[in-house]
Design an enzyme around this catalytic site. Structure first.
Site, PDB file in Angstrom:
ATOM      1  N   ASP A  69       0.934  -1.205   0.120  1.00 15.68           N
ATOM      2  CA  ASP A  69       0.085   0.011   0.081  1.00 15.68           C
ATOM      3  C   ASP A  69       1.043   1.287   0.145  1.00 15.68           C
ATOM      4  O   ASP A  69       2.095   1.045   0.199  1.00 15.68           O
ATOM      5  CB  ASP A  69      -0.776  -0.042   1.271  1.00 15.68           C
ATOM      6  CG  ASP A  69      -1.726   1.075   1.349  1.00 15.68           C
ATOM      7  OD1 ASP A  69      -2.636   1.601   0.643  1.00 15.68           O
ATOM      8  OD2 ASP A  69      -1.285   2.019   2.521  1.00 15.68           O
ATOM      9  N   ILE A  70       0.453   2.600  -0.354  1.00 19.52           N
ATOM     10  CA  ILE A  70       1.343   3.588  -0.394  1.00 19.52           C
ATOM     11  C   ILE A  70       1.030   4.619   0.813  1.00 19.52           C
ATOM     12  O   ILE A  70       1.858   4.770   1.666  1.00 19.52           O
ATOM     13  CB  ILE A  70       1.118   4.381  -1.879  1.00 19.52           C
ATOM     14  CG1 ILE A  70       1.505   3.263  -2.865  1.00 19.52           C
ATOM     15  CG2 ILE A  70       1.927   5.774  -1.888  1.00 19.52           C
ATOM     16  CD1 ILE A  70       1.608   3.904  -4.173  1.00 19.52           C
ATOM     17  N   ASP A  71      -0.161   5.374   0.600  1.00 21.26           N
ATOM     18  CA  ASP A  71      -0.400   6.266   1.798  1.00 21.26           C
ATOM     19  C   ASP A  71      -0.742   5.610   3.044  1.00 21.26           C
ATOM     20  O   ASP A  71      -1.573   4.761   3.299  1.00 21.26           O
ATOM     21  CB  ASP A  71      -1.493   7.097   1.255  1.00 21.26           C
ATOM     22  CG  ASP A  71      -1.213   7.850  -0.080  1.00 21.26           C
ATOM     23  OD1 ASP A  71      -0.951   8.965   0.142  1.00 21.26           O
ATOM     24  OD2 ASP A  71      -1.650   7.261  -0.925  1.00 21.26           O
ATOM     25  N   ASP A  74      -2.479  -0.175   5.658  1.00 22.59           N
ATOM     26  CA  ASP A  74      -2.772   0.733   6.844  1.00 22.59           C
ATOM     27  C   ASP A  74      -4.090   1.048   6.984  1.00 22.59           C
ATOM     28  O   ASP A  74      -4.480   1.576   8.165  1.00 22.59           O
ATOM     29  CB  ASP A  74      -1.944   1.946   6.848  1.00 22.59           C
ATOM     30  CG  ASP A  74      -2.667   2.764   6.067  1.00 22.59           C
ATOM     31  OD1 ASP A  74      -2.584   2.608   4.715  1.00 22.59           O
ATOM     32  OD2 ASP A  74      -2.857   3.966   6.450  1.00 22.59           O
TER      33      ASP A  74
HETATM   34  O1  LIG Z   1      -4.338   2.906  -0.752  1.00 24.29           O
HETATM   35  P1  LIG Z   1      -3.528   3.880  -0.240  1.00 24.29           P
HETATM   36  O2  LIG Z   1      -2.114   3.904  -1.149  1.00 24.29           O
HETATM   37  O3  LIG Z   1      -3.252   4.015   0.829  1.00 24.29           O
HETATM   38  O4  LIG Z   1      -4.205   5.381  -0.914  1.00 24.29           O
HETATM   39  C1  LIG Z   1      -5.356   5.450  -0.205  1.00 24.29           C
HETATM   40  C2  LIG Z   1      -5.924   7.042  -0.340  1.00 24.29           C
HETATM   41  O5  LIG Z   1      -4.757   7.910  -0.265  1.00 24.29           O
HETATM   42  C3  LIG Z   1      -4.673   9.282  -0.781  1.00 24.29           C
HETATM   43  O6  LIG Z   1      -5.547   9.807   0.337  1.00 24.29           O
HETATM   44  C4  LIG Z   1      -4.794   9.802   1.802  1.00 24.29           C
HETATM   45  O7  LIG Z   1      -3.571  10.321   1.643  1.00 24.29           O
HETATM   46  C5  LIG Z   1      -3.480  11.965   1.464  1.00 24.29           C
HETATM   47  C6  LIG Z   1      -1.921  12.127   1.427  1.00 24.29           C
HETATM   48  O8  LIG Z   1      -1.485  11.811   2.815  1.00 24.29           O
HETATM   49  C7  LIG Z   1      -4.367  12.712   2.405  1.00 24.29           C
HETATM   50  O9  LIG Z   1      -4.224  14.081   2.023  1.00 24.29           O
HETATM   51  C8  LIG Z   1      -5.831  12.078   2.369  1.00 24.29           C
HETATM   52  O10 LIG Z   1      -6.513  12.718   3.443  1.00 24.29           O
HETATM   53  C9  LIG Z   1      -5.723  10.328   2.535  1.00 24.29           C
HETATM   54  O11 LIG Z   1      -6.919   9.998   2.596  1.00 24.29           O
HETATM   55  C10 LIG Z   1      -5.222   9.389  -2.296  1.00 24.29           C
HETATM   56  O12 LIG Z   1      -5.397  10.692  -2.297  1.00 24.29           O
HETATM   57  C11 LIG Z   1      -6.213   8.700  -2.367  1.00 24.29           C
HETATM   58  O13 LIG Z   1      -6.681   8.853  -3.712  1.00 24.29           O
HETATM   59  C12 LIG Z   1      -6.191   7.166  -1.881  1.00 24.29           C
HETATM   60  O14 LIG Z   1      -7.274   6.408  -2.472  1.00 24.29           O
HETATM   61 MG    MG Z   2      -2.987   3.449   2.707  1.00 25.20          MG
END
Ligand SMILES: O=P(O)(O)OC[C@H]1O[C@H](O[C@H]2O[C@H](CO)[C@@H](O)[C@H](O)[C@H]2O)[C@H](O)[C@@H](O)[C@@H]1O
Ligand code: MG
Length: 253
Positions: A22-24, A200
């Protein structure tokens, strides 16, 4: 009760591991806006080393679109399932396959943006997936959730709403990380290997299920509530340190 101890260092040879990330919130610390995250060269280099060491058996499994991932990690390009698996690229330089989606929800995004106005809520348009980010205005999360739930009644069948990290997302039912992981596991170089997935968020739980079914190692970063993951890591720093320790060393040939 889930055992959240750090798993022992993998003891299989490199050729027998497949790694899904996963990234974020796992590799990147959260930022106020999706475009404000920081990808350092150390992380790029670590991922590049792991990709080579595992013979390519490394893929991002993310809610971001593949194009957003490429922009973030440029010039590094990896295998990736984007939009919770609605998009996937099975090789770093291959084409991006996009699943048929029930509807484009751009018009709905306009309506929600107008309703929540004021600029503090960011409406991220990702084709068939819509993310409403309320990190800068947490008091609007309940209303944002209400709006996307109401929207379910206007859309063709086949959509669901999930809680995001500081927001909420609307997506087609087939957008599930577990399906994305299974698809990779059916193809080379992943097939036949033992999978590991670090995630996460609640949207990663389907991914953990797929990993557990495959006798893999499921790891939830910063677990805040119930999880089916077998292990836990405290935060992004620990997750990266775990990757470095277990998969990061350059291969000795
Ligand atoms: O599946 P992931 O790689 O964890 O991505 C999930 C979402 O991540 C991003 O949004 C989230 O992170 C942003 C940066 O830290 C934050 O500003 C936001 O509040 C979070 O929800 C991304 O923008 C989404 O498109 C992803 O689905
Ligand atoms: Mg994530």
């Amino acid at each position: 009760m889930t055992d959240l101890r750090l798993p022992l260092a993998p003891d299989l040879p490199d050729e027998q591991w497949a790694l899904f990330l996963d990234i974020d919130g796992t590799l990147l610390e959260h930022a106020a806006h999706p475009d404000a995250v920081f990808v350092g060269d150390e992380l790029r280099q670590l991922l590049g080393r792991i990709e080579r060491r595992l013979g390519g058996a490394l893929a991002f499994i993310t809610g971001r679109s593949v194009s957003a991932v490429d922009r973030l990690f440029h010039p590094l390009k990896l295998r990736v399932a984007g939009l919770y698996g609605l998009e996937h690229r099975l090789t770093p330089d291959g084409q991006v396959n996009i699943a048929d989606a029930p509807a484009d929800i751009a018009a709905l995004a306009d309506e929600i943006e107008a309703e929540l106005g004021g600029g503090k809520v960011y409406v991220e348009r990702k084709g068939p997936v819509l993310a409403i980010h309320t990190r800068a205005a947490p008091q609007l999360l309940a209303r944002a959730t209400q709006l996307v739930e109401q929207a379910l009644t206007q859309l063709p069948p086949g959509y669901r709403v999930i809680a995001g990290n500081a927001g909420v997302e609307l997506m087609p039912l087939e957008a599930v990380k577990g399906a994305a992981i299974r698809r990779f596991m059916e193809t080379a170089p992943f097939a036949g290997r033992r999978p590991v997935f670090l995630g996460d968020d609640s949207s990663d739980e389907h991914g953990f299920e797929a990993i557990n079914e495959a006798n893999g190692i499921s790891i939830r970063v910063k677990p805040r509530g119930p999880t089916v993951a077998s292990y836990g890591l405290g935060d992004v720093t620990e997750a990266i340190a775990w990757l470095e320790a277990n998969f990061g060393a350059a291969r000795v040939s």
